[in-house]
Design an enzyme around this catalytic site. Sequence first.
Site, PDB file in Angstrom:
ATOM      1  N   LYS A  13       0.836  -1.216   0.000  1.00  0.00           N
ATOM      2  CA  LYS A  13       0.000   0.000   0.000  1.00  0.00           C
ATOM      3  C   LYS A  13       0.866   1.260   0.000  1.00  0.00           C
ATOM      4  CE  LYS A  13      -2.062  -0.964   3.913  1.00  0.00           C
ATOM      5  NZ  LYS A  13      -1.491  -2.255   4.296  1.00  0.00           N
ATOM      6  N   ARG A  88      -9.316   1.474   8.779  1.00  0.00           N
ATOM      7  CA  ARG A  88      -8.960   0.087   9.073  1.00  0.00           C
ATOM      8  C   ARG A  88     -10.037  -0.618   9.880  1.00  0.00           C
ATOM      9  NH1 ARG A  88      -3.151   0.529   8.624  1.00  0.00           N
ATOM     10  NH2 ARG A  88      -2.067  -1.409   9.054  1.00  0.00           N
ATOM     11  N   ARG A 127      11.662  -6.974   3.936  1.00  0.00           N
ATOM     12  CA  ARG A 127      11.634  -5.546   4.249  1.00  0.00           C
ATOM     13  C   ARG A 127      12.221  -5.285   5.640  1.00  0.00           C
ATOM     14  NH1 ARG A 127       5.795  -2.735   4.435  1.00  0.00           N
ATOM     15  NH2 ARG A 127       5.624  -3.658   6.485  1.00  0.00           N
ATOM     16  N   ARG A 133      11.797  -2.104  10.813  1.00  0.00           N
ATOM     17  CA  ARG A 133      10.566  -1.752  11.521  1.00  0.00           C
ATOM     18  C   ARG A 133      10.370  -2.724  12.673  1.00  0.00           C
ATOM     19  NH1 ARG A 133       5.449  -0.490   7.680  1.00  0.00           N
ATOM     20  NH2 ARG A 133       4.401  -1.571   9.378  1.00  0.00           N
ATOM     21  N   ARG A 144      -0.604  -8.987  12.899  1.00  0.00           N
ATOM     22  CA  ARG A 144      -1.147  -7.957  12.002  1.00  0.00           C
ATOM     23  C   ARG A 144      -2.018  -8.573  10.920  1.00  0.00           C
ATOM     24  NH1 ARG A 144       4.344  -5.886  10.547  1.00  0.00           N
ATOM     25  NH2 ARG A 144       3.404  -4.641   8.911  1.00  0.00           N
TER      26      ARG A 144
HETATM   27  P1  ADP Z   1       1.002  -2.401   7.626  1.00  0.00           P
HETATM   28  O1  ADP Z   1      -0.108  -2.246   6.657  1.00  0.00           O
HETATM   29  O2  ADP Z   1       2.231  -2.998   7.017  1.00  0.00           O
HETATM   30  O3  ADP Z   1       0.618  -3.112   8.888  1.00  0.00           O
HETATM   31  P2  ADP Z   1       1.003   0.465   8.477  1.00  0.00           P
HETATM   32  O4  ADP Z   1       2.201   1.330   8.365  1.00  0.00           O
HETATM   33  O5  ADP Z   1      -0.197   0.842   7.701  1.00  0.00           O
HETATM   34  O6  ADP Z   1       1.562  -0.973   8.072  1.00  0.00           O
HETATM   35  O7  ADP Z   1       0.579   0.337  10.022  1.00  0.00           O
HETATM   36  C1  ADP Z   1       1.475   0.009  11.050  1.00  0.00           C
HETATM   37  C2  ADP Z   1       0.758  -0.012  12.409  1.00  0.00           C
HETATM   38  O8  ADP Z   1       0.268   1.311  12.701  1.00  0.00           O
HETATM   39  C3  ADP Z   1      -0.475  -0.922  12.493  1.00  0.00           C
HETATM   40  O9  ADP Z   1      -0.164  -2.253  12.811  1.00  0.00           O
HETATM   41  C4  ADP Z   1      -1.286  -0.224  13.601  1.00  0.00           C
HETATM   42  O10 ADP Z   1      -0.771  -0.540  14.882  1.00  0.00           O
HETATM   43  C5  ADP Z   1      -1.005   1.246  13.360  1.00  0.00           C
HETATM   44  N1  ADP Z   1      -2.044   1.867  12.475  1.00  0.00           N
HETATM   45  C6  ADP Z   1      -1.817   2.403  11.238  1.00  0.00           C
HETATM   46  N2  ADP Z   1      -2.956   2.883  10.696  1.00  0.00           N
HETATM   47  C7  ADP Z   1      -3.937   2.646  11.610  1.00  0.00           C
HETATM   48  C8  ADP Z   1      -5.336   2.884  11.656  1.00  0.00           C
HETATM   49  N3  ADP Z   1      -5.986   3.466  10.625  1.00  0.00           N
HETATM   50  N4  ADP Z   1      -6.024   2.494  12.763  1.00  0.00           N
HETATM   51  C9  ADP Z   1      -5.400   1.908  13.795  1.00  0.00           C
HETATM   52  N5  ADP Z   1      -4.089   1.635  13.824  1.00  0.00           N
HETATM   53  C10 ADP Z   1      -3.347   1.999  12.756  1.00  0.00           C
END
Ligand code: ADP
Length: 192
Positions: A13, A88, A127, A133, A144
């Site tokens: 994404k 989400r 990654r 990360r 996740r």
């Molecule tokens: P990925 O899709 O690889 O899990 P992201 O960078 O989108 O990576 O998200 C990393 C973390 O940030 C998530 O596991 C969550 O803890 C938090 N997070 C990101 N966006 C949201 C959201 N919209 N609502 C709740 N938590 C979020």
Amino acid sequence: MLIVFIGPPGAGKGTQSKRLLAYLQIPHLSTGDLLREAKCQDTPLGRLAAQYMDHGRLVPDPLVLDMVGECLSRPPYAKGCMFDGFPRTIQQAKSLDDSLNERGTPLSLALELRGDENELIARMIKRAAAEKRVDDNPETIAQRMDVYKKQTAPLLNYYKQRGILTTIDALGSPDEVFERIKAVVDAKRKAG
Ligand code: ADP
């Protein structure tokens, strides 16, 4: 144009929305990036968010919604936006719809990036070595994935019913995936 990107962790994404941003010239709003930045700067939000992020759990809706609301009130977002990693949960999706409807600018497109789970996990392990990360370790990745299936996948049906969902194969090179996305976006732009 207002676009949301939905997909399991590792689907690309972030990579794809950055490319699309350059192509469409509209701002990109990544809740993951914003939360990592807050964590890095050790703000109160960042400290709180880290307790969830580091374990692969979602940050509570009210915190995320406040953060996004604040962002959307800034001028660059008046023209359009690409949401990456947001919404989400159904609550986040409904809240986004409410605020966009208030502005009279509903979502144009929900892009789902879909790919085989094992392939996506392999990508994230790779990654992890490059980006370091904290949440890219096998236990947190599994968590996740599970959170995605339980809390985020229901959004697919939500957007499907609204008639704005398009699913894209997330496997292949970043260029190949981007070509698929571009085709969908171009068709949408032509349709007005
Ligand atoms: P990925 O899709 O690889 O899990 P992201 O960078 O989108 O990576 O998200 C990393 C973390 O940030 C998530 O596991 C969550 O803890 C938090 N997070 C990101 N966006 C949201 C959201 N919209 N609502 C709740 N938590 C979020």
